[in-house]
Design a protein around this motif. Sequence first.
Motif, PDB file in Angstrom:
ATOM      1  N   MET A  41      64.960  13.461 133.292  1.00  0.00           N
ATOM      2  CA  MET A  41      64.440  14.286 134.395  1.00  0.00           C
ATOM      3  C   MET A  41      63.259  15.104 133.871  1.00  0.00           C
ATOM      4  SD  MET A  41      67.926  15.635 136.157  1.00  0.00           S
ATOM      5  CE  MET A  41      67.274  15.981 137.778  1.00  0.00           C
ATOM      6  N   PRO A  42      62.070  14.867 134.384  1.00  0.00           N
ATOM      7  CA  PRO A  42      60.884  15.485 133.800  1.00  0.00           C
ATOM      8  C   PRO A  42      60.509  16.872 134.304  1.00  0.00           C
ATOM      9  CG  PRO A  42      60.252  13.865 135.418  1.00  0.00           C
ATOM     10  CD  PRO A  42      61.746  13.824 135.340  1.00  0.00           C
ATOM     11  N   ASN A  43      61.245  17.429 135.246  1.00  0.00           N
ATOM     12  CA  ASN A  43      60.777  18.675 135.837  1.00  0.00           C
ATOM     13  C   ASN A  43      61.827  19.795 135.871  1.00  0.00           C
ATOM     14  OD1 ASN A  43      62.370  17.466 137.799  1.00  0.00           O
ATOM     15  ND2 ASN A  43      61.127  18.191 139.482  1.00  0.00           N
ATOM     16  N   MET A  44      62.674  19.811 134.871  1.00  0.00           N
ATOM     17  CA  MET A  44      63.704  20.851 134.805  1.00  0.00           C
ATOM     18  C   MET A  44      63.329  21.880 133.733  1.00  0.00           C
ATOM     19  SD  MET A  44      65.629  19.817 137.205  1.00  0.00           S
ATOM     20  CE  MET A  44      67.123  20.778 137.111  1.00  0.00           C
ATOM     21  N   ASN A  45      63.904  23.061 133.839  1.00  0.00           N
ATOM     22  CA  ASN A  45      63.619  24.140 132.879  1.00  0.00           C
ATOM     23  C   ASN A  45      63.888  23.737 131.436  1.00  0.00           C
ATOM     24  OD1 ASN A  45      62.636  26.181 134.493  1.00  0.00           O
ATOM     25  ND2 ASN A  45      64.651  27.004 134.946  1.00  0.00           N
ATOM     26  N   SER A  46      64.896  22.933 131.223  1.00  0.00           N
ATOM     27  CA  SER A  46      65.310  22.585 129.857  1.00  0.00           C
ATOM     28  C   SER A  46      64.619  21.329 129.329  1.00  0.00           C
ATOM     29  CB  SER A  46      66.829  22.403 129.811  1.00  0.00           C
ATOM     30  OG  SER A  46      67.202  21.327 130.638  1.00  0.00           O
ATOM     31  N   PHE A  47      63.619  20.820 130.054  1.00  0.00           N
ATOM     32  CA  PHE A  47      62.959  19.579 129.673  1.00  0.00           C
ATOM     33  C   PHE A  47      62.412  19.625 128.244  1.00  0.00           C
ATOM     34  CE2 PHE A  47      59.072  16.935 129.507  1.00  0.00           C
ATOM     35  CZ  PHE A  47      59.639  15.690 129.723  1.00  0.00           C
ATOM     36  N   ASP A  48      61.565  20.590 127.946  1.00  0.00           N
ATOM     37  CA  ASP A  48      60.914  20.643 126.626  1.00  0.00           C
ATOM     38  C   ASP A  48      61.931  20.750 125.496  1.00  0.00           C
ATOM     39  OD1 ASP A  48      58.362  20.416 127.705  1.00  0.00           O
ATOM     40  OD2 ASP A  48      58.097  22.587 127.856  1.00  0.00           O
ATOM     41  N   GLU A  49      62.908  21.630 125.652  1.00  0.00           N
ATOM     42  CA  GLU A  49      63.921  21.803 124.604  1.00  0.00           C
ATOM     43  C   GLU A  49      64.790  20.553 124.452  1.00  0.00           C
ATOM     44  OE1 GLU A  49      67.090  25.235 123.174  1.00  0.00           O
ATOM     45  OE2 GLU A  49      66.213  25.355 125.172  1.00  0.00           O
ATOM     46  N   SER A  50      65.135  19.938 125.572  1.00  0.00           N
ATOM     47  CA  SER A  50      65.947  18.716 125.530  1.00  0.00           C
ATOM     48  C   SER A  50      65.195  17.573 124.861  1.00  0.00           C
ATOM     49  CB  SER A  50      66.357  18.300 126.944  1.00  0.00           C
ATOM     50  OG  SER A  50      67.209  19.257 127.515  1.00  0.00           O
ATOM     51  N   ILE A  51      63.902  17.474 125.141  1.00  0.00           N
ATOM     52  CA  ILE A  51      63.098  16.403 124.550  1.00  0.00           C
ATOM     53  C   ILE A  51      62.947  16.621 123.046  1.00  0.00           C
ATOM     54  CG2 ILE A  51      60.795  15.378 124.499  1.00  0.00           C
ATOM     55  CD1 ILE A  51      62.711  14.570 126.914  1.00  0.00           C
ATOM     56  N   GLN A  52      62.715  17.845 122.624  1.00  0.00           N
ATOM     57  CA  GLN A  52      62.623  18.130 121.184  1.00  0.00           C
ATOM     58  C   GLN A  52      63.930  17.760 120.483  1.00  0.00           C
ATOM     59  OE1 GLN A  52      59.832  18.766 119.513  1.00  0.00           O
ATOM     60  NE2 GLN A  52      58.826  18.623 121.511  1.00  0.00           N
ATOM     61  N   LEU A  53      65.051  18.047 121.124  1.00  0.00           N
ATOM     62  CA  LEU A  53      66.359  17.684 120.579  1.00  0.00           C
ATOM     63  C   LEU A  53      66.480  16.161 120.458  1.00  0.00           C
ATOM     64  CD1 LEU A  53      69.207  18.725 119.751  1.00  0.00           C
ATOM     65  CD2 LEU A  53      69.842  18.486 122.156  1.00  0.00           C
ATOM     66  N   PHE A  54      66.019  15.457 121.457  1.00  0.00           N
ATOM     67  CA  PHE A  54      66.056  13.992 121.430  1.00  0.00           C
ATOM     68  C   PHE A  54      65.189  13.459 120.292  1.00  0.00           C
ATOM     69  CE2 PHE A  54      65.144   9.688 122.891  1.00  0.00           C
ATOM     70  CZ  PHE A  54      66.404   9.257 123.267  1.00  0.00           C
ATOM     71  N   TYR A  55      63.951  13.950 120.215  1.00  0.00           N
ATOM     72  CA  TYR A  55      63.044  13.523 119.148  1.00  0.00           C
ATOM     73  C   TYR A  55      63.683  13.699 117.769  1.00  0.00           C
ATOM     74  CZ  TYR A  55      58.922  13.644 122.331  1.00  0.00           C
ATOM     75  OH  TYR A  55      58.010  13.426 123.322  1.00  0.00           O
ATOM     76  N   SER A  56      64.301  14.846 117.544  1.00  0.00           N
ATOM     77  CA  SER A  56      64.857  15.140 116.215  1.00  0.00           C
ATOM     78  C   SER A  56      66.044  14.250 115.863  1.00  0.00           C
ATOM     79  CB  SER A  56      65.247  16.619 116.113  1.00  0.00           C
ATOM     80  OG  SER A  56      66.337  16.910 116.950  1.00  0.00           O
ATOM     81  N   ASN A  57      66.656  13.638 116.873  1.00  0.00           N
ATOM     82  CA  ASN A  57      67.823  12.790 116.614  1.00  0.00           C
ATOM     83  C   ASN A  57      67.506  11.297 116.580  1.00  0.00           C
ATOM     84  OD1 ASN A  57      70.603  14.242 116.457  1.00  0.00           O
ATOM     85  ND2 ASN A  57      69.342  15.441 117.866  1.00  0.00           N
ATOM     86  N   ILE A  58      66.296  10.905 116.934  1.00  0.00           N
ATOM     87  CA  ILE A  58      65.944   9.482 116.922  1.00  0.00           C
ATOM     88  C   ILE A  58      66.168   8.853 115.544  1.00  0.00           C
ATOM     89  CG2 ILE A  58      64.034   7.834 117.140  1.00  0.00           C
ATOM     90  CD1 ILE A  58      63.059   9.515 119.533  1.00  0.00           C
ATOM     91  N   PRO A  59      65.808   9.512 114.436  1.00  0.00           N
ATOM     92  CA  PRO A  59      66.040   8.880 113.126  1.00  0.00           C
ATOM     93  C   PRO A  59      67.516   8.604 112.820  1.00  0.00           C
ATOM     94  CG  PRO A  59      64.473  10.675 112.911  1.00  0.00           C
ATOM     95  CD  PRO A  59      65.038  10.758 114.312  1.00  0.00           C
ATOM     96  N   LYS A  60      68.437   9.218 113.553  1.00  0.00           N
ATOM     97  CA  LYS A  60      69.868   9.050 113.298  1.00  0.00           C
ATOM     98  C   LYS A  60      70.489   7.883 114.063  1.00  0.00           C
ATOM     99  CE  LYS A  60      70.325  14.051 112.841  1.00  0.00           C
ATOM    100  NZ  LYS A  60      70.863  15.260 113.494  1.00  0.00           N
ATOM    101  N   ILE A  61      69.720   7.240 114.930  1.00  0.00           N
ATOM    102  CA  ILE A  61      70.291   6.157 115.734  1.00  0.00           C
ATOM    103  C   ILE A  61      69.762   4.804 115.272  1.00  0.00           C
ATOM    104  CG2 ILE A  61      70.741   7.603 117.754  1.00  0.00           C
ATOM    105  CD1 ILE A  61      68.186   6.635 119.017  1.00  0.00           C
ATOM    106  N   LYS A  62      70.539   3.757 115.550  1.00  0.00           N
ATOM    107  CA  LYS A  62      70.140   2.403 115.168  1.00  0.00           C
ATOM    108  C   LYS A  62      69.168   1.798 116.176  1.00  0.00           C
ATOM    109  CE  LYS A  62      74.551   1.384 112.961  1.00  0.00           C
ATOM    110  NZ  LYS A  62      75.782   0.609 113.074  1.00  0.00           N
ATOM    111  N   LYS A  63      69.449   2.068 117.469  1.00  0.00           N
ATOM    112  CA  LYS A  63      68.659   1.456 118.532  1.00  0.00           C
ATOM    113  C   LYS A  63      68.326   2.515 119.577  1.00  0.00           C
ATOM    114  CE  LYS A  63      70.523  -1.146 121.784  1.00  0.00           C
ATOM    115  NZ  LYS A  63      71.196  -2.224 122.493  1.00  0.00           N
TER     116      LYS A  63
END
Length: 150
Positions: A41-63
């Motif tokens: 969801m691109p237009n919520m208050n928590s968008f930026d923080e949620s995306i940063q959290l996602f970015y930081s966890n990408i190296p921990k996943i296989k796919k």
Amino acid sequence: MINMKTVKIDYHADDYAYSLNTSKDILNCILQEKLESVSIMPNMNSFDESIQLFYSNIPKIKKLPLMSIHINLVEGYNANGEKLNYSWYKLFFGSYFFGKRKLKKNLKKEIKFQIHNTNEVINNCYKIARENNVVIEQKKIRIDSHMHTH
């Protein structure tokens, strides 16, 4: 008749970035390899923080999960930072009656904004995934909508 041996179930989670807690729960499922796809969801208050959290966890996943742009016209904030004031009913009836040109113009601007915003995020996810040898299977942009406004 459908051959059930050829059916593949896609475990999908909508509403990533709806709230930080929702995002953490979805991310936890991704890290546990329980989800194949996610809608952002691109237009919520928590968008930026949620995306940063996602970015930081990408190296921990296989796919990398398949990612969709979850067009949201009924909650959150528009391209100008103003709270959206549409409801499903307002969108439905507004598309048939007086003022539909203005509504269409506003919706077009909002949808373009959300697609652009989220597509940028998805491209950043690809970059981080490639840098960390995370498998990327997604080939095309995926779009769905919040509250079935499509």
